[in-house]
Enzyme design. Sequence first.
Site, PDB file in Angstrom:
ATOM      1  N   ALA A 293      20.561  29.967   0.613  1.00  0.00           N
ATOM      2  CA  ALA A 293      21.685  29.002  -0.044  1.00  0.00           C
ATOM      3  C   ALA A 293      20.567  28.089  -0.549  1.00  0.00           C
ATOM      4  CB  ALA A 293      22.352  28.714   1.203  1.00  0.00           C
TER       5      ALA A 293
ATOM      6  N   SER B  92      16.123  26.019   2.517  1.00  0.00           N
ATOM      7  CA  SER B  92      14.962  26.338   3.315  1.00  0.00           C
ATOM      8  C   SER B  92      15.078  26.936   4.459  1.00  0.00           C
ATOM      9  CB  SER B  92      14.422  24.929   3.265  1.00  0.00           C
ATOM     10  OG  SER B  92      14.155  24.324   2.208  1.00  0.00           O
ATOM     11  N   SER B  93      15.828  27.871   4.622  1.00  0.00           N
ATOM     12  CA  SER B  93      15.722  28.664   5.866  1.00  0.00           C
ATOM     13  C   SER B  93      14.420  29.066   6.166  1.00  0.00           C
ATOM     14  CB  SER B  93      16.946  29.780   5.835  1.00  0.00           C
ATOM     15  OG  SER B  93      16.523  30.691   4.617  1.00  0.00           O
TER      16      SER B  93
ATOM     17  N   ASP C 228       9.854  21.548   1.132  1.00  0.00           N
ATOM     18  CA  ASP C 228      10.605  21.893   2.253  1.00  0.00           C
ATOM     19  C   ASP C 228      10.034  21.879   3.740  1.00  0.00           C
ATOM     20  OD1 ASP C 228      11.859  22.726   0.002  1.00  0.00           O
ATOM     21  OD2 ASP C 228      11.385  24.966   0.145  1.00  0.00           O
TER      22      ASP C 228
HETATM   23  C1  GLA Z   1      11.881  25.312  -3.422  1.00  0.00           C
HETATM   24  C2  GLA Z   1      10.426  25.157  -3.210  1.00  0.00           C
HETATM   25  C3  GLA Z   1       9.905  23.633  -3.256  1.00  0.00           C
HETATM   26  C4  GLA Z   1      10.148  22.952  -4.170  1.00  0.00           C
HETATM   27  C5  GLA Z   1      11.779  23.123  -4.700  1.00  0.00           C
HETATM   28  C6  GLA Z   1      12.363  22.360  -6.159  1.00  0.00           C
HETATM   29  O1  GLA Z   1      12.545  24.864  -2.521  1.00  0.00           O
HETATM   30  O2  GLA Z   1      10.089  25.719  -1.927  1.00  0.00           O
HETATM   31  O3  GLA Z   1       8.589  23.708  -2.734  1.00  0.00           O
HETATM   32  O4  GLA Z   1       9.461  23.038  -5.599  1.00  0.00           O
HETATM   33  O5  GLA Z   1      12.190  24.704  -4.781  1.00  0.00           O
HETATM   34  O6  GLA Z   1      12.143  21.166  -5.704  1.00  0.00           O
END
Ligand code: GLA
Length: 380
Positions: free
Chosen positions: A121, A124-125, A170
Amino acid sequence: MSIQEAAGAAFRQAYGTEPAGFWAAPGRVNLIGEHTDYNDGFVLPFALPQRTIAAVGPSTDGRWSVCSTIAADPVTFGVTEPGEVTGWGAYVAGVVWALREAGHEVPPVRIALASDVPLGAGVSSSAAMESVVLTALIDVGGLDVPLEKRPAIAQRAENLYVGAPTGILDQSASIRCQEGRALFLDCRSYEVEQIPFDLAAEGLAILVINSNAPHQHVDGEYGARRKTCEASASALGVTALRDVSVPELPQALERLDDDVMRRRTRHIVTENQRVLDTVSLLRSGRVREIGPLLTASHASMRDDFEITVPQVDVAVQAALESGAYGARMTGGGFGGCVLALVDADRADACAAAVATAYEQHEFTAPTSWVAVAGPGATRL
Ligand code: GLA
């Protein structure tokens, strides 16, 4: 059953014994500052209350094992090099590898994971998984790794072991965020400022809307954006696009002979400034006023960085029409979540307005929730 109980149950089932302890690390939403991280720029994430929990106990054979409530059969590995463990286990093997690379004696452990961070989603899982494993290994091994050095280790796991060319947003969010705060991070120096972010006290809320759009071409498109940004920086003779300011932008754009490079550059340069402006407004308690910056960020991602999809554009539009102060896609793009800044008592109405718009467009229904800034990775 709570997530922690689920992790404990998975541990007992896989390994036939009790875990020695539990650790947790959250998913994140990024309030503003998208794709700025790998341009040495600024980001402003906060941690979601949804977390990944690791039940952890010592290993009996000097190897590492990890299972989860989704994958009950443990993945087991010894000392490995990138490429040797593949699939979801690579995130865990990668953290072990990156810690060893950084010169640490990594304790062999058995791990069972459970999570309520939505998968796929854009919240950041995977960073939550890396961060919870990293934090547990550091604590169990008594390793001397200061908090500010941890995200880069988890990022190395993701970049070099898993092979995804992501920035440091993340992992920093999952590890360094604090409850009730947004994390203002300088992705060049890794300096942070914890910005008070108590929306409820202002009668406000952040509604997170999962577009439930299928993620497509995410890896290739992400890598392509990164390459174009690096090429632009090099054409402009700067270390990173962070080094171009808004007043310098018109001249910089004139020096780029490719329209795609110009638009990507304009997004990064203006987005960095929007993060700084958002931080100033939050510092002075003018929370509602960040709305137009959020919406401008979305337009920039849609028109200049070209990372949105119809589902997120429709969600942003519907949220704004239902009275949100501002709305934008959050995360890497090509699907994922939208966040909307709304009066707390309008959150349900906003979610309903987006759901109705989705029906009209015959999109898969969205999933919405109010996100309150939770704590970063910790031992429970
Ligand atoms: C993903 C990447 C991050 C960042 C975002 C966009 O989540 O893992 O490092 O670049 O996209 O902001």
